[in-house]
Design a protein around this motif. Structure first.
Motif, mmCIF file in Angstrom:
data_model
loop_
_atom_site.group_PDB
_atom_site.id
_atom_site.type_symbol
_atom_site.label_atom_id
_atom_site.label_comp_id
_atom_site.label_asym_id
_atom_site.label_seq_id
_atom_site.Cartn_x
_atom_site.Cartn_y
_atom_site.Cartn_z
ATOM 1 N N TYR A 178 0.806 -1.218 0.000
ATOM 2 C CA TYR A 178 0.000 0.000 0.000
ATOM 3 C C TYR A 178 0.844 1.277 0.000
ATOM 4 N N MET A 179 2.152 1.128 -0.143
ATOM 5 C CA MET A 179 3.020 2.303 -0.046
ATOM 6 C C MET A 179 2.829 3.284 -1.202
ATOM 7 N N GLN A 180 2.288 2.822 -2.335
ATOM 8 C CA GLN A 180 2.076 3.706 -3.470
ATOM 9 C C GLN A 180 0.669 4.286 -3.510
ATOM 10 N N TYR A 181 -0.101 4.082 -2.430
ATOM 11 C CA TYR A 181 -1.426 4.681 -2.342
ATOM 12 C C TYR A 181 -1.310 6.096 -1.768
ATOM 13 N N PRO A 182 -2.229 6.991 -2.128
ATOM 14 C CA PRO A 182 -2.291 8.261 -1.399
ATOM 15 C C PRO A 182 -2.538 7.980 0.079
ATOM 16 N N ARG A 183 -1.932 8.752 0.948
ATOM 17 C CA ARG A 183 -2.154 8.537 2.378
ATOM 18 C C ARG A 183 -2.101 9.871 3.108
ATOM 19 N N LEU A 184 -2.845 9.948 4.174
ATOM 20 C CA LEU A 184 -2.875 11.144 5.020
ATOM 21 C C LEU A 184 -2.156 10.810 6.310
ATOM 22 N N SER A 185 -1.035 11.471 6.545
ATOM 23 C CA SER A 185 -0.211 11.181 7.721
ATOM 24 C C SER A 185 -0.553 12.136 8.862
ATOM 25 N N GLY A 186 -1.767 12.027 9.369
ATOM 26 C CA GLY A 186 -2.218 12.896 10.453
ATOM 27 C C GLY A 186 -3.632 13.356 10.206
ATOM 28 N N ARG A 187 -3.913 14.590 10.551
ATOM 29 C CA ARG A 187 -5.267 15.132 10.454
ATOM 30 C C ARG A 187 -5.407 16.084 9.266
ATOM 31 N N GLY A 188 -6.616 16.167 8.771
ATOM 32 C CA GLY A 188 -6.953 17.116 7.726
ATOM 33 C C GLY A 188 -8.388 17.573 7.930
ATOM 34 N N THR A 189 -8.772 18.663 7.297
ATOM 35 C CA THR A 189 -10.137 19.185 7.415
ATOM 36 C C THR A 189 -10.686 19.469 6.024
ATOM 37 N N TYR A 222 -4.441 9.211 11.179
ATOM 38 C CA TYR A 222 -3.751 8.381 12.169
ATOM 39 C C TYR A 222 -4.295 6.956 12.173
ATOM 40 N N SER A 223 -5.607 6.830 12.044
ATOM 41 C CA SER A 223 -6.239 5.523 12.142
ATOM 42 C C SER A 223 -6.653 4.951 10.794
ATOM 43 N N ALA A 224 -6.859 5.813 9.794
ATOM 44 C CA ALA A 224 -7.292 5.355 8.472
ATOM 45 C C ALA A 224 -6.526 6.119 7.393
ATOM 46 N N PRO A 225 -5.201 5.948 7.315
ATOM 47 C CA PRO A 225 -4.394 6.772 6.413
ATOM 48 C C PRO A 225 -4.724 6.576 4.932
ATOM 49 N N LEU A 226 -5.010 5.348 4.512
ATOM 50 C CA LEU A 226 -5.305 5.110 3.098
ATOM 51 C C LEU A 226 -6.678 5.653 2.727
ATOM 52 N N THR A 227 -7.664 5.381 3.568
ATOM 53 C CA THR A 227 -9.024 5.838 3.287
ATOM 54 C C THR A 227 -9.098 7.356 3.313
ATOM 55 N N ALA A 228 -8.522 7.963 4.355
ATOM 56 C CA ALA A 228 -8.521 9.428 4.450
ATOM 57 C C ALA A 228 -7.686 10.049 3.337
ATOM 58 N N GLY A 229 -6.573 9.397 2.981
ATOM 59 C CA GLY A 229 -5.714 9.914 1.926
ATOM 60 C C GLY A 229 -6.391 9.882 0.565
ATOM 61 N N ASN A 230 -7.059 8.778 0.249
ATOM 62 C CA ASN A 230 -7.774 8.674 -1.018
ATOM 63 C C ASN A 230 -8.880 9.726 -1.092
ATOM 64 N N PHE A 231 -9.593 9.915 0.034
ATOM 65 C CA PHE A 231 -10.676 10.888 0.071
ATOM 66 C C PHE A 231 -10.133 12.302 -0.112
ATOM 67 N N ALA A 232 -9.051 12.617 0.599
ATOM 68 C CA ALA A 232 -8.461 13.958 0.501
ATOM 69 C C ALA A 232 -7.998 14.247 -0.919
ATOM 70 N N LYS A 233 -7.407 13.250 -1.579
ATOM 71 C CA LYS A 233 -6.960 13.440 -2.960
ATOM 72 C C LYS A 233 -8.152 13.698 -3.883
ATOM 73 N N LEU A 234 -9.228 12.936 -3.709
ATOM 74 C CA LEU A 234 -10.419 13.144 -4.525
ATOM 75 C C LEU A 234 -10.985 14.545 -4.318
ATOM 76 N N VAL A 235 -10.975 15.002 -3.054
ATOM 77 C CA VAL A 235 -11.450 16.352 -2.760
ATOM 78 C C VAL A 235 -10.592 17.379 -3.498
ATOM 79 N N MET A 236 -9.276 17.223 -3.432
ATOM 80 C CA MET A 236 -8.379 18.160 -4.094
ATOM 81 C C MET A 236 -8.552 18.121 -5.612
ATOM 82 N N ASP A 237 -8.927 16.964 -6.145
ATOM 83 C CA ASP A 237 -9.157 16.821 -7.587
ATOM 84 C C ASP A 237 -10.523 17.359 -8.018
#
Length: 381
Positions: A178-189, A222-237
């Motif tokens: 999963y290292m090549q997946y978008p990931r969120l390393s902490g919190r985002g809003t 912190y608890s869902a880095p892949l799920t939050a990261g994928n979501f954050a990327k979609l939001v930015m897109d």
């Protein structure tokens, strides 16, 4: 997985039958004896707000977690309807105060060097500041329940600030695949602007009626880095801009309008309580006492729907706001769908707007307003 979770529910929206990917049920046909300890125990300490759930999810120093747990117990003591156990509350605060003073070096050692100065200031505030333990202790001695509640909230905010300084990134290594997946390393809003689809208006608490409303969601990498990261990327897109919403009695779902070839196949990702890293492609067994760090059983929890083709994966696009209702849960306040979905955040601003959203309302815009620096994107091949 229980058969009730395998079939989708046909929902009638605007006279068009839509098969949702979110299979909720109002009750379980069978609850094992082991489940009663969690599903039917009035003593199950489930966070009641997104703020509490997010605070509990911070992967901080063990001493800070001991302080936090001791203080969180006061929240439950305050719920006792008659004579409040102020003696127990006082003991809890004195215990927390002793840890904060005696373990100062350990607490500050867990903070990165570049944040140490800020950490030292916040730690001092925790002990003897306006939002600190000494002020909380004094309000308990005065036996003023309202004042205790206010000071407790302030103190726990200070605790969370120290803990966030201790947790600048992930506390575990992601599996290699999963290292090549978008990931969120902490919190985002993420800030959503929701628009009424039928021309009516929202009525925010303390605000004027408008045909648009704002909702903010804190994402927990912190608890869902892949799920939050994928979501954050979609939001930015801009993937959710213009997306229609559909409502059931338990959830507000986004349309699954993204092309199925877009986005990553995000594995189901759930961090069990007491563990240091998430489980992937597997649900939790609440019947056996397993509970997630980010519970679904909170009004305004945000999670991904299941993938259309496999329950081992979340949908790469379709998310939902969960409208938790204790009338559809066990006595312990646990949703019967707990542990089945990848929860990755909570609504922290605009919870009063959620019940006003109707099918056909539209996400005018979704923006990542905080946490861009924590979003790690895969390198272009």
């Amino acid at each position: 997985m229980n058969q009730l979770f395998k079939s989708a529910i046909p929902i009638i929206v605007c006279s068009v039958q839509i098969t949702l990917l979110l299979p909720f049920s109002d009750s379980l046909s069978y609850v094992s004896p082991a489940a009663k300890a969690v599903l039917y125990s009035p003593d199950t300490k489930v966070p009641r707000t997104g703020e509490v759930a997010l605070r509990k999810a911070i992967p901080a120093n063990a001493n800070m977690k001991a302080i936090q747990d001791t203080l969180e117990d006061i929240s439950y003591l305050l719920r006792i309807p008659q004579r409040k156990p102020y003696g127990s509350m006082e003991g809890n605060v004195k215990k927390a105060l002793k840890i904060a003073v005696d373990e100062k070096d350990s607490i500050l050692a867990s903070i990165p060097a570049e944040l140490k100065e800020r950490g030292t200031m916040v730690h001092a505030t925790l002990i003897d500041g306006k939002g600190g333990l000494q002020a909380l202790l004094q309000s308990i001695k005065e036996q003023d329940a309202d004042k205790v509640s206010m000071n407790l909230a302030s103190t726990l905010d200070t605790v969370a600030e120290v803990e966030l300084l201790q947790a600048p990134g992930l506390s575990f290594l992601l599996p290699k695949q999963y290292m090549q997946y978008p990931r969120l390393s902490g919190r985002g809003t993420v800030e959503f602007t929701i628009e009424k689809g039928d021309g009516s208006t929202f009525s925010p608490v303390g605000g004027e009626q408008r045909n648009t409303a704002t909702i903010q969601v804190v994402l927990d990498g912190y608890s869902a880095p892949l799920t939050a990261g994928n979501f954050a990327k979609l939001v930015m897109d801009g993937a959710y801009n213009g997306t229609k919403l559909n409502c059931t009695n338990q959830a507000i779902l986004s349309d699954n309008g993204l092309d199925k070839n877009n986005g990553f196949r995000v594995p189901l990702e759930i961090m069990p309580s007491g563990q240091f890293e998430p489980l992937y492609k597997t649900t939790l067994s609440v019947q056996d006492g397993e509970l997630p760090v980010l519970p679904l059983s909170v009004y305004g929890a945000v999670a991904m729907a299941h993938n259309e083709g496999s329950e081992e994966y979340s949908s790469p696009y379709q998310f939902f706001f969960y409208l938790y209702d204790k009338r559809s849960a066990g006595l312990g306040g646990i949703s019967f769908d707990e542990g089945q979905f990848s929860v990755f955040g909570y609504v922290t601003t605009g919870r009063d707007i959620l019940p006003q959203i109707k099918s056909g309302d539209i996400i005018r815009s979704a923006k990542l307003i905080e946490g861009q620096d924590r979003l790690v994107l895969p390198k272009e091949s």
